[in-house]
Design an enzyme around this catalytic site. Structure first.
Site, PDB file in Angstrom:
ATOM      1  N   CYS A   2       0.064 -11.282   3.676  1.00 14.37           N
ATOM      2  CA  CYS A   2       0.663 -10.971   2.382  1.00 14.37           C
ATOM      3  C   CYS A   2       2.147 -11.303   2.362  1.00 14.37           C
ATOM      4  O   CYS A   2       2.761 -11.348   1.300  1.00 14.37           O
ATOM      5  CB  CYS A   2       0.445  -9.502   2.017  1.00 14.37           C
ATOM      6  SG  CYS A   2       1.306  -8.348   3.093  1.00 14.37           S
TER       7      CYS A   2
ATOM      8  N   SER B 137      -5.626  -7.275  -2.096  1.00 20.07           N
ATOM      9  CA  SER B 137      -5.304  -8.150  -3.226  1.00 20.07           C
ATOM     10  C   SER B 137      -4.889  -7.324  -4.436  1.00 20.07           C
ATOM     11  O   SER B 137      -5.226  -6.142  -4.569  1.00 20.07           O
ATOM     12  CB  SER B 137      -6.520  -9.012  -3.577  1.00 20.07           C
ATOM     13  OG  SER B 137      -7.556  -8.203  -4.114  1.00 20.07           O
TER      14      SER B 137
ATOM     15  N   LYS C  65     -10.966   3.447   6.267  1.00 20.44           N
ATOM     16  CA  LYS C  65     -12.011   2.497   5.880  1.00 20.44           C
ATOM     17  C   LYS C  65     -11.449   1.089   6.108  1.00 20.44           C
ATOM     18  O   LYS C  65     -10.779   0.523   5.242  1.00 20.44           O
ATOM     19  CB  LYS C  65     -12.405   2.680   4.421  1.00 20.44           C
ATOM     20  CG  LYS C  65     -13.858   2.284   4.078  1.00 20.44           C
ATOM     21  CD  LYS C  65     -14.219   0.840   4.323  1.00 20.44           C
ATOM     22  CE  LYS C  65     -13.621  -0.102   3.321  1.00 20.44           C
ATOM     23  NZ  LYS C  65     -14.072  -1.543   3.570  1.00 20.44           N
TER      24      LYS C  65
ATOM     25  N   PHE D 112      -8.600  -7.368   5.874  1.00 19.29           N
ATOM     26  CA  PHE D 112      -9.089  -8.045   7.069  1.00 19.29           C
ATOM     27  C   PHE D 112      -7.992  -8.704   7.884  1.00 19.29           C
ATOM     28  O   PHE D 112      -8.175  -8.976   9.065  1.00 19.29           O
ATOM     29  CB  PHE D 112     -10.142  -9.101   6.695  1.00 19.29           C
ATOM     30  CG  PHE D 112      -9.594 -10.311   5.984  1.00 19.29           C
ATOM     31  CD1 PHE D 112      -8.969 -11.332   6.689  1.00 19.29           C
ATOM     32  CD2 PHE D 112      -9.718 -10.446   4.604  1.00 19.29           C
ATOM     33  CE1 PHE D 112      -8.462 -12.452   6.031  1.00 19.29           C
ATOM     34  CE2 PHE D 112      -9.226 -11.561   3.950  1.00 19.29           C
ATOM     35  CZ  PHE D 112      -8.591 -12.567   4.653  1.00 19.29           C
TER      36      PHE D 112
ATOM     37  N   GLU E  72      -2.421 -16.342  -5.825  1.00 23.78           N
ATOM     38  CA  GLU E  72      -2.353 -16.184  -4.371  1.00 23.78           C
ATOM     39  C   GLU E  72      -3.538 -16.909  -3.737  1.00 23.78           C
ATOM     40  O   GLU E  72      -4.689 -16.535  -3.954  1.00 23.78           O
ATOM     41  CB  GLU E  72      -2.370 -14.705  -3.990  1.00 23.78           C
ATOM     42  CG  GLU E  72      -2.223 -14.472  -2.490  1.00 23.78           C
ATOM     43  CD  GLU E  72      -2.221 -12.995  -2.117  1.00 23.78           C
ATOM     44  OE1 GLU E  72      -1.468 -12.627  -1.197  1.00 23.78           O
ATOM     45  OE2 GLU E  72      -2.966 -12.221  -2.742  1.00 23.78           O
TER      46      GLU E  72
ATOM     47  N   GLU F  84     -14.814  -4.514   6.437  1.00 24.87           N
ATOM     48  CA  GLU F  84     -16.070  -4.691   7.160  1.00 24.87           C
ATOM     49  C   GLU F  84     -16.116  -6.031   7.893  1.00 24.87           C
ATOM     50  O   GLU F  84     -16.982  -6.253   8.739  1.00 24.87           O
ATOM     51  CB  GLU F  84     -17.258  -4.580   6.198  1.00 24.87           C
ATOM     52  CG  GLU F  84     -17.361  -5.656   5.140  1.00 24.87           C
ATOM     53  CD  GLU F  84     -16.522  -5.392   3.907  1.00 24.87           C
ATOM     54  OE1 GLU F  84     -16.786  -6.050   2.875  1.00 24.87           O
ATOM     55  OE2 GLU F  84     -15.588  -4.548   3.950  1.00 24.87           O
TER      56      GLU F  84
END
Length: 513
Positions: A296, A241, A188, A164, A398, A191
């Site tokens: 990240c 992740s 993909k 995201f 994280e 969402e």
């Protein structure tokens, strides 16, 4: 087609827009009965309803890509590059609009969103030059009247699964390189931020990309599992992740697929006593709190060497955090927007409470620095911990939010060991005026990307992006030369053409003597 779910958009009542898949060159509303809400993080309101793909929906997208592959692979590489050139121009022309979409669905400030689009475009520009990298090699007379040739060929249908936090940049790390190499693609996106991938698909079609070469399916774990186990998908690229990266690598590899899965991070910045502290603090503020820490490559651990350095760093950070402007990303003076969802905001806030329980000193509490006009938005101010130790969960895990930890080190060697002992090895930075210290750190640190007086060392597109240790699963980094190698496979041919010479049968190992 619009849903009837009421929402508030920019303060006015309206209806949430349906966001559908993009399959075989057009918007595809299949799976419309399965939808989930898309939020504007600055208002906390639903602005869209995205379709969630079923296994059959994913199969339709993969089938479209498989049908388009033979013709696209046979298209000369320079023709493929011309389409990407036109796509690059269209993205640049639409950059302001695309950035506004990013801000509306992710929440990051507009300047950050524009920068994201620019960094994605750099990969498109690199991909336009990929024909030069597909030339292969030729050796004449490897044996008497025998020639050898090596060349690279596309894999087939490849899939990308993106997070995201970068709706434009991370997809553009993947599909431009894959398409330039002759593959077809199924994207993909998360969402939570689905619109950008569909907009990019429309621009690719406008640029002249044949139907089926690039497809977008939205969805959750059902869609992910369908992609990574589909028998017509040859390779999978993933950014997200570490637990999901490891799952995707293990599952997709078990189904015979090539995988590059980029995982989580805990990026350290080492600040030496000779560093320009004002420069270091300015860099650290942007690297730790930019995009609400949802990167990240965010710096989440500051490692000052020596007590004097640590105390001076702490005081400067307190002052800088007091001036940090938090609010909706559309407001021009705002420096940090909201987090992506209410659930994620609450998760980050729970880490703040955890840090207190673990004995860290909470110097600045971001829960107390929420803008007065936040309303129902998913806001959290910047937090700062001091006296954090390597055994604490707020150090080991994280957090992916605007929380910075100060871990004090007595020496350069201790700081280096701290970084090397962490399970993640995505990126790191050191701020120093000493060339030998910087050179030693660069040589010995166990991380995939290193910054010397650069806080977020994201490589340019013609290099490759990727970490070490549990920040990467698979053998290839993303984009750059590594990306070309990932999206192609080597083929070597040894050729001899008949002549009048009598050739006898030989049962020994051929040596080309």
């Amino acid at each position: 087609m619009t849903s009837t779910l009421p929402t508030t958009v920019n303060g006015s009542t309206g209806t949430a827009v349906d966001i559908d898949h993009y399959i075989n060159g057009r918007v595809d509303a299949r799976g419309a009965e399965h939808r989930t809400g898309v939020y504007n993080p600055a208002t906390g309101r639903i602005t869209g309803n995205v379709a969630l793909a079923t296994t059959d929906d994913v199969d339709a997208a993969v089938s479209a890509a498989a049908a388009a592959f033979p013709s696209w692979a046979a298209t000369p590489a320079h023709i493929r590059a011309r389409i990407l050139f036109r796509f690059r121009d269209l993205v640049e022309q639409n950059a302001e609009r695309l950035a506004a979409i990013i801000t509306s669905e992710h929440g990051k400030v507009l300047s950050d969103a524009k920068g994201e689009v620019t960094r994605g475009l750099e990969v498109v520009e690199f991909a336009c030059g990929i024909p030069q990298m597909l030339k292969g090699e030729f050796s004449e007379n490897v044996g008497r009247a025998v020639d050898g040739v090596t060349f690279r060929q596309p894999l087939g249908v490849v899939a990308g699964i993106s997070p995201f936090n970068f709706p434009a940049m991370v997809p553009m790390w993947m599909f431009p390189v894959a398409l330039a190499c002759g593959n077809t693609f199924v994207m993909k996106p998360s969402e939570k931020v689905p619109t950008l991938s569909v907009e990019l698909a429309k621009l690719l079609t406008e640029a002249g990309l044949p139907d089926g070469v690039f497809n977008v399916v939205h969805g959750d774990k059902v869609a992910v599992d369908a992609l990574i186990t589909h028998n017509q998908v040859e390779a999978v690229s993933f950014v997200g992740s570490t637990p999901i990266a490891e799952y995707i690598h293990t599952t997709a590899a078990a189904h015979g697929k090539r995988v590059q899965a980029l995982g989580g991070a805990k990026n350290h910045m080492v600040i030496m006593p000779d560093a320009d502290l004002d420069q270091a603090v300015s860099a650290l503020m942007g690297a730790a709190y930019g995009s609400a820490g949802e990167r990240c490559m965010a710096i989440s651990v500051a490692v000052p060497v020596g007590e004097d350095t640590a105390n001076a760093l702490r005081e400067r950070l307190i002052a800088a955090l007091a001036a940090l402007k938090v609010g909706p990303g559309t407001e021009p003076e705002v420096e940090m927007g909201p987090l992506i969802t209410g659930a994620h905001r609450d998760k980050v806030a729970s880490y703040i409470e955890l840090g207190i329980d673990e004995g860290a000193e909470l110097v600045v509490d971001g829960r107390e620095h929420i803008p007065a006009h936040a309303g129902e938005g998913f806001f959290l101010g910047g937090s700062l911990f001091d006296h954090v130790t390597s055994t604490m969960r707020i150090y080991r895990e994280e957090i992916f939010g605007p929380v910075l930890s100060i871990v004090r080190a007595a020496s350069f060697e201790e700081a280096l060991q701290l970084v090397n002992d962490h399970e993640f090895g995505n990126g790191t930075a050191i701020f120093t005026a000493d060339g030998n210290t910087a050179r030693t750190y660069l040589a010995q640190v166990k991380a995939g990307m290193v910054g010397i007086n650069v806080p977020i060392p994201v490589p340019m597109a013609f290099h490759s992006f990727g970490g070490w240790k549990r920040s990467l699963f698979g053998d290839h980094h993303i984009h750059g030369p590594e990306g070309v190698r990932f999206y192609t496979r080597n083929k070597t041919a040894t050729t001899r053409w008949p002549n009048d010479t009598q050739v006898r049968t030989d049962f020994s190992m051929p040596t080309h003597e």
